[in-house]
Write a protein that holds these residues in place. Structure first.
Motif: not given
Length: 239
Positions: A16, A46, A127
């Motif tokens: 994250l 990611g 995120t």
């Protein structure tokens, strides 16, 4: 140990914005590696970085690289680890493997599915900024076109059903310190991975403060293998 056994292990894992490993499926493998006493190099990525790995060969993490072996999907990785490193097996017998697969099917349908709908907006907000547009569009498509905000709007009213669905875990933990009995097994790692996922992003505590059975198990689970499950970035799981 043969030559392959001495090769370094790399684990590509979803992170994250704060750098915390978040995927429940990655956490299963993190625990599996710790169970076997295997060191590994973390390769953070990611959501939008996953298709760029290995020529787009994989769509999800975890991705484990060990020598010339590169594979994805947590069950395939767990099976490979038991073949490549038979010491400290994850599954002591084919019957145990089959029963944990059954537990995983139940857990995915009854627990993970509910968790997604309660915490999907929290996940989006946690995120990496460059991943949020992709996460929103892909998850809203999976959720029937509903905006993430719509899905999360009444989540407090759905939380009691999720807590009740965790009843089978409480029943087992009333008799044993771990889901696997006196010692943890892959069933524990499956469930612990989901709680790590929620703790990585939640703005709504998942569990009641009085839930002593799950509290004790989570404390033991986070303390396993030198406390590698402890992280100051974790959000509270209890009210």
């Amino acid at each position: 140990m043969d030559e392959a056994g001495r090769d370094a292990i790399s684990l590509h894992e979803l992170v994250l914005e704060n750098g915390r490993s978040a995927s429940p499926f990655v956490w299963r493998i993190r625990y599996a590696l710790a169970h076997k006493g295997l060191a590994f190099e973390s390769r953070p990525v990611g959501f939008t970085g996953i298709p760029k790995l290995f020529g787009g060969r994989f769509k999800t993490v975890p991705i484990l690289q060990h020598g010339d072996m590169i594979l994805s999907e947590s069950w395939k990785i767990a099976a490979y680890l038991d073949r490549a490193f038979p010491e400290r097996p994850l599954f002591s017998h084919p019957a145990e493997h089959a029963m944990v697969q059954l537990m995983d099917a139940w857990f995915s349908a009854e627990i993970l599915r509910r968790m997604v709908r309660i915490y999907v907006l929290d996940i989006h907000n946690a995120t990496r900024p460059e991943d949020r547009a992709y996460f929103r569009s892909s998850r809203e498509q999976r959720l029937g076109g509903l905006a993430l905000e719509e899905v999360a709007a009444d989540r407090e009213t759905r939380l009691p059903a999720l807590r009740e669905a965790l009843g089978p875990l409480r029943a087992q933990l009333a008799q044993h310190p771990f889901l696997g009995g006196e010692a943890p097994n892959y069933a524990d790692y499956i469930a612990l991975g989901a709680f790590h996922w929620v703790a990585s992003c939640s703005t709504l505590p998942l569990l009641a403060g009085t839930d002593s059975a799950l509290r004790g198990w989570l404390e033991r689970g986070f303390d396993l293998y030198g406390g590698f499950g402890r992280d100051p970035r974790m959000r509270p799981l209890f009210e």
